[in-house]
Design a protein around this motif. Structure first.
Motif, mmCIF file in Angstrom:
data_model
loop_
_atom_site.group_PDB
_atom_site.id
_atom_site.type_symbol
_atom_site.label_atom_id
_atom_site.label_comp_id
_atom_site.label_asym_id
_atom_site.label_seq_id
_atom_site.Cartn_x
_atom_site.Cartn_y
_atom_site.Cartn_z
ATOM 1 N N ARG A 344 0.806 -1.218 0.000
ATOM 2 C CA ARG A 344 0.000 0.000 0.000
ATOM 3 C C ARG A 344 0.845 1.277 0.000
ATOM 4 N NH1 ARG A 344 -4.903 -0.906 -1.633
ATOM 5 N NH2 ARG A 344 -5.744 0.830 -0.451
ATOM 6 N N SER A 345 2.168 1.171 0.084
ATOM 7 C CA SER A 345 2.999 2.381 0.090
ATOM 8 C C SER A 345 2.925 3.065 -1.281
ATOM 9 C CB SER A 345 4.451 2.033 0.424
ATOM 10 O OG SER A 345 5.009 1.210 -0.566
ATOM 11 N N TYR A 346 2.984 4.399 -1.281
ATOM 12 C CA TYR A 346 2.913 5.123 -2.550
ATOM 13 C C TYR A 346 4.219 5.833 -2.879
ATOM 14 C CZ TYR A 346 2.283 9.565 0.001
ATOM 15 O OH TYR A 346 2.456 10.660 0.808
ATOM 16 N N HIS A 347 5.161 5.839 -1.922
ATOM 17 C CA HIS A 347 6.456 6.469 -2.188
ATOM 18 C C HIS A 347 7.501 5.823 -1.287
ATOM 19 C CE1 HIS A 347 9.293 9.406 -3.579
ATOM 20 N NE2 HIS A 347 9.449 9.968 -2.387
ATOM 21 N N MET A 348 8.697 5.559 -1.857
ATOM 22 C CA MET A 348 9.781 4.941 -1.098
ATOM 23 C C MET A 348 11.071 5.713 -1.328
ATOM 24 S SD MET A 348 9.208 0.938 -2.065
ATOM 25 C CE MET A 348 7.576 0.188 -2.027
ATOM 26 N N LYS A 392 15.556 1.456 -3.370
ATOM 27 C CA LYS A 392 15.679 1.788 -1.953
ATOM 28 C C LYS A 392 14.304 1.924 -1.309
ATOM 29 C CE LYS A 392 20.031 4.264 -2.575
ATOM 30 N NZ LYS A 392 20.746 5.541 -2.413
ATOM 31 N N ASP A 393 14.141 1.361 -0.100
ATOM 32 C CA ASP A 393 12.837 1.389 0.547
ATOM 33 C C ASP A 393 12.929 1.488 2.074
ATOM 34 O OD1 ASP A 393 13.698 -1.108 1.289
ATOM 35 O OD2 ASP A 393 12.174 -2.217 0.194
ATOM 36 N N ALA A 394 14.028 2.065 2.590
ATOM 37 C CA ALA A 394 14.153 2.204 4.042
ATOM 38 C C ALA A 394 12.998 3.025 4.610
ATOM 39 C CB ALA A 394 15.492 2.841 4.401
ATOM 40 N N CYS A 395 12.544 4.015 3.845
ATOM 41 C CA CYS A 395 11.415 4.866 4.242
ATOM 42 C C CYS A 395 10.266 4.646 3.270
ATOM 43 C CB CYS A 395 11.842 6.334 4.241
ATOM 44 S SG CYS A 395 10.490 7.522 4.436
ATOM 45 N N ARG A 396 9.085 4.298 3.802
ATOM 46 C CA ARG A 396 7.908 4.055 2.950
ATOM 47 C C ARG A 396 6.731 4.887 3.452
ATOM 48 N NH1 ARG A 396 8.284 -2.538 2.948
ATOM 49 N NH2 ARG A 396 7.445 -2.174 5.042
ATOM 50 N N LEU A 397 6.127 5.653 2.545
ATOM 51 C CA LEU A 397 5.000 6.514 2.902
ATOM 52 C C LEU A 397 3.681 5.852 2.516
ATOM 53 C CD1 LEU A 397 6.302 10.031 1.785
ATOM 54 C CD2 LEU A 397 6.880 8.695 3.825
ATOM 55 N N TYR A 398 2.637 6.107 3.315
ATOM 56 C CA TYR A 398 1.328 5.484 3.098
ATOM 57 C C TYR A 398 0.214 6.521 3.175
ATOM 58 C CZ TYR A 398 3.856 1.166 4.162
ATOM 59 O OH TYR A 398 4.762 0.127 4.152
ATOM 60 N N ARG A 399 -0.783 6.309 2.347
ATOM 61 C CA ARG A 399 -2.041 7.028 2.518
ATOM 62 C C ARG A 399 -2.864 6.200 3.515
ATOM 63 N NH1 ARG A 399 -1.197 7.359 -3.261
ATOM 64 N NH2 ARG A 399 -0.709 9.503 -3.870
ATOM 65 N N ALA A 400 -4.199 6.286 3.466
ATOM 66 C CA ALA A 400 -5.015 5.480 4.369
ATOM 67 C C ALA A 400 -4.694 4.012 4.152
ATOM 68 C CB ALA A 400 -6.494 5.747 4.111
ATOM 69 N N ASN A 401 -4.385 3.285 5.207
ATOM 70 C CA ASN A 401 -4.030 1.871 5.089
ATOM 71 C C ASN A 401 -4.306 1.170 6.407
ATOM 72 O OD1 ASN A 401 -1.054 1.103 6.452
ATOM 73 N ND2 ASN A 401 -1.394 3.308 6.150
ATOM 74 N N LYS A 402 -4.179 -0.145 6.412
ATOM 75 C CA LYS A 402 -4.354 -0.937 7.623
ATOM 76 C C LYS A 402 -2.984 -1.440 8.051
ATOM 77 C CE LYS A 402 -7.081 -4.705 9.618
ATOM 78 N NZ LYS A 402 -8.056 -5.787 9.346
ATOM 79 N N PRO A 403 -2.311 -0.744 8.952
ATOM 80 C CA PRO A 403 -0.939 -1.112 9.313
ATOM 81 C C PRO A 403 -0.864 -2.457 10.032
ATOM 82 C CG PRO A 403 -1.752 0.605 10.767
ATOM 83 C CD PRO A 403 -2.772 0.445 9.695
ATOM 84 N N ARG A 404 0.288 -3.105 9.860
ATOM 85 C CA ARG A 404 0.562 -4.386 10.529
ATOM 86 C C ARG A 404 1.339 -4.093 11.810
ATOM 87 N NH1 ARG A 404 3.572 -6.754 5.484
ATOM 88 N NH2 ARG A 404 3.936 -4.520 5.228
#
Length: 646
Positions: A344-348, A392-404
């Protein structure tokens, strides 16, 4: 006497024909050789062959790019007739590893190729001896992603013969293992591209044989320096190696002005920096792509004789003598061990600190949260406009999502949720239930077409949110008649209810698919201004004070259950219901259903090759027609298989 000589000549010719015929395949008396394992079915450099009584001219036909080479032969071939062509199957699907070498009006010929064997001479010198004198070998591999040809030759002799016959080839590496790799971004995509032998136009050596223990062989006299790639001293795989917004970089005696040069689109800015970089001398590579030399990089500068390829990164937040900025960000986010919703991430980015990742999310109105790790995390991203094996994906941004939450993964990630003011909303005017923060999200979105504000009410909880069989639902003053509207196939029934839902206004979503905004949901109603996307659930059994058998009891009498799963890939329906009662109710209503398996866990799987692709297809409940169940095997989800009792 003349007649006698003529008779003898004819007899001798017959003997020669007999010898020749003995060396040929009965199926192709004109051209085919006997086919020893790994050998040639047709002569080396053959320009015309006959297969299944059809003559093919090699290299001819619509869309044929294959060229006849004297040092190659056709190893194994299959004829694909015109009636099969309508299936649009590639050669690799008919004969793995093959390519289309010829085509006529009625059929095409698919063949695998092989290096022609060296001819055995009566001298005591080994056939490989001349080749061994032409190459210098050692343990290692050629440069990553730089091979221009790969095939199944898994011996020094076979691979060396190919390189020796090609003037462009300067080196090769090979392994005795039967090595393959997936090659999807290709005109002929395959999951098993043979690559035991790889040819290179450079003699650059990686002194690592890899897990296949490869040997790297370069032509004697070829200099390694012909592949002139120089990595910047101190470059690492992530982070900033040059100041933010720098407009000049010097490597040795080479000076680069960032953003200048022919074909350069990159522009320096205060918000970005240059991370890992490579200098490529002009004309040294067969490919001008920076991603070939340094995955994930782009061309940031070019001068007369070289170019600079760098990975661009976001600048971390600046450190000041006070802690105001850090405290400000910490007050805006609430963090705990965990990850955002899968896929669900939209930017990494490569930012591997709370401060840097939080600054990115804080600057994005759409960002509802982020996860980050302190490690230099990356993953392959091949199906992209800019494919790379090290995204690279150390930082991942999310909009509305169901986090684990509670599961940081192998990278020990932290999930940080933006602290925003949550609003209460009435989900249904008939029951006046308040929308609580813990099981519903409210996200403001702007419609770019008419600039009107719209609200998506995202309900993350499962189970029934509306009455069983409800035919009308009111949300935020909008009335939806369940089952009505253009393109609506859902029908309300007393056995089902509506669970988690989303109300979407036109133009506010990038996709019209309900499964895109709420995985597993379907469109249940539509009016002139919006649509309702909901998860459909089986109604739970109603408890009464009478002695009438409960729905669960009645269902238990209809199914025999034990640990196990249905037959692989034989399900015909999958839903989110994660209880015996819910799944059994669905199977009981379906005459074609002969059994089901279920788990109490909320399980999903990617379903990409579908009319409605979904990376999180719910499958806690799976229905089967006639199948061969895997009894005794619960799988990783602890499933139960239930067979309908006749």
């Amino acid at each position: 006497m003349a007649a006698l000589k003529c008779s003898a000549a004819l007899a001798f010719a017959a003997v020669l024909r007999g010898v020749s015929a003995a060396r040929r395949s009965p199926a192709d008396d004109s051209l085919a050789l006997s086919s020893p394992e790994g050998g040639c079915e047709f002569p080396c450099g053959a320009e015309s062959v006959m297969k299944d009584n059809i003559t093919f001219t090699i290299g001819e036909g619509s869309g044929i790019s294959f060229e006849v080479k004297e040092n190659y032969c056709l190893q194994s071939c299959e004829v694909v007739e015109s009636k099969m062509l309508g299936t649009r199957k590639g050669c690799d699907a008919v004969l793995p590893g093959s390519t289309k070498v010829s085509k006529n009006r009625s059929s095409k010929l698919c063949c695998t190729t092989w290096a022609c064997p060296t001819t055995t001479k009566t001298t005591s010198q080994s056939p490989a001896a001349p080749l061994a004198a032409k190459f210098a070998c050692q343990t290692g591999q050629g440069p990553a992603f730089a091979s221009y040809e790969a095939n199944g030759q898994n011996s020094f002799e076979g691979c060396a013969a190919l390189c020796d016959a090609d003037e462009a080839c300067r080196a090769f590496d090979y392994t005795e293992a039967l090595s393959t790799h997936p090659e999807l971004i290709s005109l002929n995509p395959t999951f098993a591209k043979q690559d035991s032998c790889r040819l290179y136009k450079t003699a650059k050596l990686r002194q690592d044989g890899g897990r296949e223990i490869r040997s790297f062989c370069s032509k004697v006299g070829v200099e390694e320096e012909d592949f002139e790639v120089e990595y910047l001293a101190g470059s690492s795989s992530s982070g900033c190696n040059h100041p933010c917004g720098t407009n000049a970089v010097t490597v040795g005696e080479a000076h680069f002005k960032i953003g200048s040069g022919k074909g350069i689109d990159y522009m320096a800015s205060p918000d970005t920096c240059l991370g890992n970089c490579a200098v490529v001398r002009s004309g040294s590579l067969f490919s001008t792509s920076c991603s070939t030399v340094l995955p994930g990089s782009e061309k940031v500068s070019k001068n007369d004789n070289s170019k600079l390829c760098c990975v661009s990164d976001m600048c971390p937040s600046t450190t000041t003598t006070t802690t105001e900025l850090e405290l400000d960000l910490e007050e805006k986010f609430s963090c705990q061990a965990g990850q955002g919703g899968a896929f669900r991430s939209y930017h990494m980015t490569g930012d591997n600190s709370f401060e840097a990742c939080a600054a990115l999310c804080n600057a994005e109105e759409d960002c509802q949260g982020f996860d980050f790790t302190a490690s230099d995390s990356q993953h392959p991203e091949l199906l992209s406009l800019h494919p790379t094996v090290a995204k690279k994906d150390a930082c991942r941004l999310y909009r509305a999502n169901k986090p684990r939450l509670g599961h940081g993964g192998s990278a020990e990630r932290q999930y940080c949720e933006k602290k925003i003011e949550w609003v209460e909303a009435v989900d249904d005017e008939t029951d006046d239930e308040a929308v609580q923060r813990e099981d519903k999200y409210a996200v403001d979105a702007v419609d770019e077409t008419d600039d009107e504000d719209a609200v998506i009410m995202r309900q993350v909880s499962s189970g029934c949110q509306h009455g069983c069989g409800s035919t009308s639902v009111t949300v935020n003053g909008t009335i939806f008649e369940i089952g009505s509207g253009s393109g609506i196939t859902y029908k309300a029934s007393s056995e089902t209810c509506l669970g988690a839902c989303i109300v979407a206004s036109p133009g506010m979503l990038s996709s019209s698919s309900c499964s895109t905004v709420l995985p597993g949901s379907e469109k249940v109603a539509k009016n002139g201004s919006s649509k309702l996307c909901c998860l459909s659930e089986a109604c739970p059994s109603t408890s009464t004070t009478t002695t009438t058998p409960s729905a669960a009891t009645r269902l238990a009498q209809k199914f025999a259950c034990q640990t196990g799963q249905g037959q692989p890939f034989k399900t015909y329906m999958e839903t989110v219901s994660n209880s015996f009662e819910g799944c059994a109710s669905l199977c009981d209503l379906e005459d074609q259903c002969e059994g089901f398996d279920f788990t109490v866990k909320k399980t999903t799987h990617p379903e990409l090759f579908s009319v409605t692709p979904n990376v999180l297809k719910p499958d806690s409940c799976r229905l089967y027609k006639a199948n061969k169940p895997r009894l005794g095997d619960p799988g990783t989800s602890g499933r139960q298989y239930c067979q309908k009792i006749p």
